[in-house]
Design a protein around this motif. Structure first.
Motif, PDB file in Angstrom:
ATOM      1  N   ALA A  56       4.838   9.307 -10.439  1.00 26.58           N
ATOM      2  CA  ALA A  56       4.095  10.474 -10.362  1.00 26.58           C
ATOM      3  C   ALA A  56       2.446  10.459 -10.529  1.00 26.58           C
ATOM      4  CB  ALA A  56       4.283  11.062 -11.779  1.00 26.58           C
ATOM      5  N   GLN A  57       2.046   8.898 -10.898  1.00 27.07           N
ATOM      6  CA  GLN A  57       0.577   8.684 -10.821  1.00 27.07           C
ATOM      7  C   GLN A  57       0.044   8.730  -9.502  1.00 27.07           C
ATOM      8  OE1 GLN A  57      -1.113   7.987 -13.549  1.00 27.07           O
ATOM      9  NE2 GLN A  57       0.536   7.434 -14.919  1.00 27.07           N
ATOM     10  N   ILE A  58       0.822   8.661  -8.413  1.00 32.97           N
ATOM     11  CA  ILE A  58       0.442   8.444  -6.977  1.00 32.97           C
ATOM     12  C   ILE A  58       0.545   9.837  -6.137  1.00 32.97           C
ATOM     13  CG2 ILE A  58       2.250   8.191  -5.379  1.00 32.97           C
ATOM     14  CD1 ILE A  58       0.939   5.657  -4.846  1.00 32.97           C
ATOM     15  N   GLU A  59       1.045  10.924  -6.901  1.00 28.93           N
ATOM     16  CA  GLU A  59       1.231  12.029  -6.189  1.00 28.93           C
ATOM     17  C   GLU A  59      -0.093  12.895  -5.474  1.00 28.93           C
ATOM     18  OE1 GLU A  59       3.807  14.667  -8.562  1.00 28.93           O
ATOM     19  OE2 GLU A  59       5.527  13.313  -8.563  1.00 28.93           O
ATOM     20  N   GLY A  60      -0.926  12.852  -6.596  1.00 23.52           N
ATOM     21  CA  GLY A  60      -2.152  13.583  -6.029  1.00 23.52           C
ATOM     22  C   GLY A  60      -2.859  12.858  -4.955  1.00 23.52           C
ATOM     23  N   LEU A 107      -5.277   9.867   0.110  1.00 21.31           N
ATOM     24  CA  LEU A 107      -6.013   8.648  -0.483  1.00 21.31           C
ATOM     25  C   LEU A 107      -4.811   7.595  -0.658  1.00 21.31           C
ATOM     26  CD1 LEU A 107      -8.121  10.683  -3.143  1.00 21.31           C
ATOM     27  CD2 LEU A 107      -9.191   9.571  -1.040  1.00 21.31           C
ATOM     28  N   GLU A 108      -5.419   6.297  -0.167  1.00 22.40           N
ATOM     29  CA  GLU A 108      -4.739   5.080  -0.099  1.00 22.40           C
ATOM     30  C   GLU A 108      -4.619   4.240  -1.500  1.00 22.40           C
ATOM     31  OE1 GLU A 108      -3.836   1.014   2.062  1.00 22.40           O
ATOM     32  OE2 GLU A 108      -5.607   2.133   2.871  1.00 22.40           O
ATOM     33  N   VAL A 109      -3.744   4.164  -1.978  1.00 23.61           N
ATOM     34  CA  VAL A 109      -3.480   3.033  -3.245  1.00 23.61           C
ATOM     35  C   VAL A 109      -2.808   2.103  -3.181  1.00 23.61           C
ATOM     36  CG1 VAL A 109      -2.735   3.416  -5.755  1.00 23.61           C
ATOM     37  CG2 VAL A 109      -3.469   5.572  -4.465  1.00 23.61           C
ATOM     38  N   LEU A 110      -3.453   0.969  -3.463  1.00 24.03           N
ATOM     39  CA  LEU A 110      -2.698  -0.370  -3.514  1.00 24.03           C
ATOM     40  C   LEU A 110      -1.792  -0.714  -4.673  1.00 24.03           C
ATOM     41  CD1 LEU A 110      -6.003  -2.526  -2.625  1.00 24.03           C
ATOM     42  CD2 LEU A 110      -4.248  -1.638  -0.823  1.00 24.03           C
ATOM     43  N   ARG A 148     -10.694   1.757   5.733  1.00 27.56           N
ATOM     44  CA  ARG A 148      -9.779   2.738   5.975  1.00 27.56           C
ATOM     45  C   ARG A 148     -10.155   4.072   4.891  1.00 27.56           C
ATOM     46  NH1 ARG A 148      -5.603  -0.847   6.477  1.00 27.56           N
ATOM     47  NH2 ARG A 148      -4.830  -0.696   4.175  1.00 27.56           N
ATOM     48  N   MET A 149     -11.165   3.573   4.108  1.00 27.87           N
ATOM     49  CA  MET A 149     -11.639   4.584   3.023  1.00 27.87           C
ATOM     50  C   MET A 149     -12.174   5.761   3.560  1.00 27.87           C
ATOM     51  SD  MET A 149     -13.014   2.009   0.119  1.00 27.87           S
ATOM     52  CE  MET A 149     -13.844   3.273  -1.044  1.00 27.87           C
ATOM     53  N   SER A 200       0.867  -1.129   0.003  1.00 29.90           N
ATOM     54  CA  SER A 200       0.130  -0.019   0.064  1.00 29.90           C
ATOM     55  C   SER A 200       1.112   1.232  -0.159  1.00 29.90           C
ATOM     56  CB  SER A 200      -0.768  -0.127   1.155  1.00 29.90           C
ATOM     57  OG  SER A 200      -1.499   1.291   1.319  1.00 29.90           O
ATOM     58  N   SER A 201       0.163   2.271  -0.676  1.00 28.29           N
ATOM     59  CA  SER A 201       1.060   3.604  -0.454  1.00 28.29           C
ATOM     60  C   SER A 201       0.840   4.359   0.830  1.00 28.29           C
ATOM     61  CB  SER A 201       0.607   4.594  -1.718  1.00 28.29           C
ATOM     62  OG  SER A 201      -0.935   4.867  -1.170  1.00 28.29           O
ATOM     63  N   THR A 202       0.172   3.822   1.821  1.00 32.36           N
ATOM     64  CA  THR A 202       0.162   4.551   3.111  1.00 32.36           C
ATOM     65  C   THR A 202       0.418   3.610   4.096  1.00 32.36           C
ATOM     66  OG1 THR A 202      -2.400   3.847   3.278  1.00 32.36           O
ATOM     67  CG2 THR A 202      -1.658   6.172   2.236  1.00 32.36           C
TER      68      THR A 202
END
Length: 612
Positions: A431-435, A441-444, A408-409, A393-395
């Protein structure tokens, strides 16, 4: 004596069957030995069963199946002290395929207690005729238990057989195979022992092999899976796992159970503790061994789906009909029910073991990519598999599940966000994940080979759509940034149409982005069609992506100094064609792809550096 020899013709159906058995039915010649040993073991079981009510049928104390190769005589003899056959039974069982003996005998079992029933595999059924694959003449001398008469049945498999009186001191059956010239390997003791160990190592009747004039045991005779769990030690489980899996580690999970009721079978399965040296991705079929009444039948029965092919072990059943070839059992309805039951049991065990996060992480790192294949292939079990998935996960640190992600949403978050690529660490810096990160916002992060495919089939989880963030159309305006996004955005009114014109052959659109914080540009996929990772795979396969979603979209960060500078040039009426090409190539490079024209890209970068 020759005057007492009777000659008979095979039934028409036996003549056809012999040709089928010899030329088409079996894929491996060595199976003849499995069939004959199985028949011999059955005969011993039949006599043991009969002795429960008739003491005259009592077995010898050292009852065993005996295999005796004779190179000089070019014969192979399989002997047993079983129930034996009289003259009429030899004619019926070996001359007429419609009466294999098993069906008639099974009627006598109707009132017998389950623990008293012998295990029948088809006394002299189709399997007997497999002897003609390796022998040009077969002689069967048999004396029925309780009788003083013995008879010899003989045939060359050419349409007729003979019956003649014989002398046999003890009850039982001797089968003598006069071997063909191209079957001499089956007169080698080592070869015979290997075959017996492979196919019949766990039958209840001991099997011995005559070697250099001495009888040596050829089977262990202990079917570990038939024992109660309380009677099996961890060391025994590990030893058996290493034997069936050809492994050196310890199993991560051991499943040992007996199914009873309408469907009866015993199973002993293992989930390996580590990924095997031979990648499971290369072998697509499950190799769980199918046994019937301890006798090994095949490891190609597909007892588990391909996405559980890492599971090793044995399934042993009493319920399969064996009056036809053991290699054609997979078409029977019983086997289909066993498949469903075994699959459900493995999934249930994985669900239970998944509660131990640390232990489950070991399993997931070894076999998670294989399990994910079920999301694409198996609609019936898709939701069961979804609960077993784990992701980076990103977080959060470590592995997380879809259920944990949903918990966690954010309150107004509608979708489960994923980012698919080749490397997890690279995805974290994408760069896709920056915003998304700027808004909390969590990204898998998905980096397995199958991750580009399965989201197309499993598009929701617990009612939440699963969405790749590389596909344009995500509106992040509903979420306030938790960190500063930089300076006031530049006015792109003059820049955007010029970039669209310059890049009309390379991208489908150019637009300002909400998703960039530190990077100047990124490429996104159209809202509908394959995401960027799928497009990469299509390009690598030489198929391109133009017909499956069109060209990518170029997104610009209006707060980035580079975009501000190019926007100023566009507003001043300058040509931005070179800059447009550089922006697209920058987006390709930071996404992990090479620039479209590396030489031209290097030239443009060098020129830009030279200008300061």
């Amino acid at each position: 004596m020759s005057e007492t020899v009777e000659r008979h013709s095979f039934g028409a159906e036996v003549g056809r069957l012999l040709d089928l058995v010899v030329h088409a039915l079996y894929s491996e010649r060595e199976i003849f030995l499995r069939e004959l040993v199985a028949n011999a073991a059955d005969a011993v079981d039949r006599r043991r069963f009969g002795a429960l009510t008739d003491s005259a049928l009592a077995l010898p104390a050292d009852a065993k199946v005996r295999i005796n190769p004779d190179k000089a005589a070019r014969t192979l003899t399989i002997s047993d002290p079983g129930i034996g056959m009289g003259k009429d039974e030899l004619a019926q069982n070996l001359g007429t395929i419609a009466r294999s003996g098993t069906r008639a005998f099974s009627q006598s079992l109707a009132d017998a207690k389950p623990e008293e029933r012998p295990s029948l595999i088809g006394q002299f059924g189709v399997g007997f005729y497999s002897a003609f694959m390796v022998a040009d003449r077969v002689e069967v001398t048999s004396r029925k238990a309780g009788s003083d008469e013995a008879w010899t049945w003989a045939s060359e498999g050419q349409g007729e057989y003979t019956l003649a009186p014989a002398t046999k001191p003890e009850a039982g059956t001797d089968i003598v195979l006069h071997m063909k010239a191209d079957a001499e390997e089956y007169l080698e003791p080592l070869r015979l022992e290997t075959i017996v160990r492979k196919w019949a190592d766990h039958i209840t009747v001991p099997v011995t092999l005559v070697r250099d004039g001495e009888e040596v045991p050829s089977t262990k005779g202990t079917a570990l899976w038939r024992k109660a769990k309380s009677e099996v030690s961890e060391e025994e489980y590990t030893e058996f796992y290493r034997q069936v899996a050809h492994a050196f580690d310890k199993p991560w999970a051991t499943l040992h159970w007996r199914a009873e009721g309408q469907l009866e079978f015993t199973a002993l399965l293992f989930v390996p503790g580590m990924k095997p040296f031979m990648a499971v991705e290369e072998e697509r079929e499950s190799k769980v061994r199918l046994h019937v009444r301890r006798m090994f039948i095949t490891d190609d029965a597909g007892l588990l789906p391909s996405w559980l092919r890492f599971v090793k072990g044995v399934v042993d059943t009493e319920d399969l009909p064996l009056n036809v070839s053991r290699e054609m059992l997979q078409a029977t309805p019983v086997l289909a029910r066993i498949r469903r039951a075994v699959t459900a049991k493995v999934l249930s065990e994985l669900k239970t073991r998944a509660k131990d996060a640390e232990s489950y992480a070991t399993f997931w790192q070894a076999f998670g990519p294989v399990l994910k294949e079920g999301l694409w292939e198996d609609a019936e079990h898709r939701q069961d598999i979804a609960g077993l998935l784990r992701f980076r996960s990103s977080t959060v640190e470590g592995w997380t599940s879809l259920a944990d992600y949903v918990s966690r949403m954010k309150p107004n978050q509608e979708a489960i966000y994923i980012l698919v690529g080749d490397d997890t660490e690279a995805l974290k810096r994408s760069a896709q994940i920056e915003g998304f990160s700027a808004r909390g916002l969590e990204v898998l992060l998905l980096s397995d080979h199958v991750d580009a495919f399965w989201p197309e089939r499993m598009d929701t989880f617990e009612g939440k759509p699963i969405r790749s963030i590389t596909q344009g159309g995500d509106d992040l305006s509903a979420f306030e940034p938790e960190v500063s996004e930089g300076d006031t955005p530049a006015d792109l009114a003059d820049l955007l149409p010029k970039l669209k014109e310059a890049l009309k052959d390379d991208v489908s659109d150019v637009k300002a982005s909400q998703r960039l914080v530190d990077s100047a540009v990124l490429l996104s996929a159209p809202a509908f069609g394959p995401d960027l990772q799928m497009q990469r795979l299509l390009r690598r396969a030489g198929r391109g992506a133009g017909g499956m979603g069109g060209q990518p979209v170029l997104e610009l960060n209006p707060r980035h100094p580079l975009i501000r500078r190019i926007a100023e040039r566009a507003a001043a009426g300058e040509d931005v064609g070179e800059a447009a090409q550089t922006l697209v190539d920058l987006a390709h490079v930071q996404g992990g792809d090479p620039p479209r024209d590396p030489v031209a890209f290097a030239r443009r970068v060098a020129a830009a550096l030279a200008q300061g």
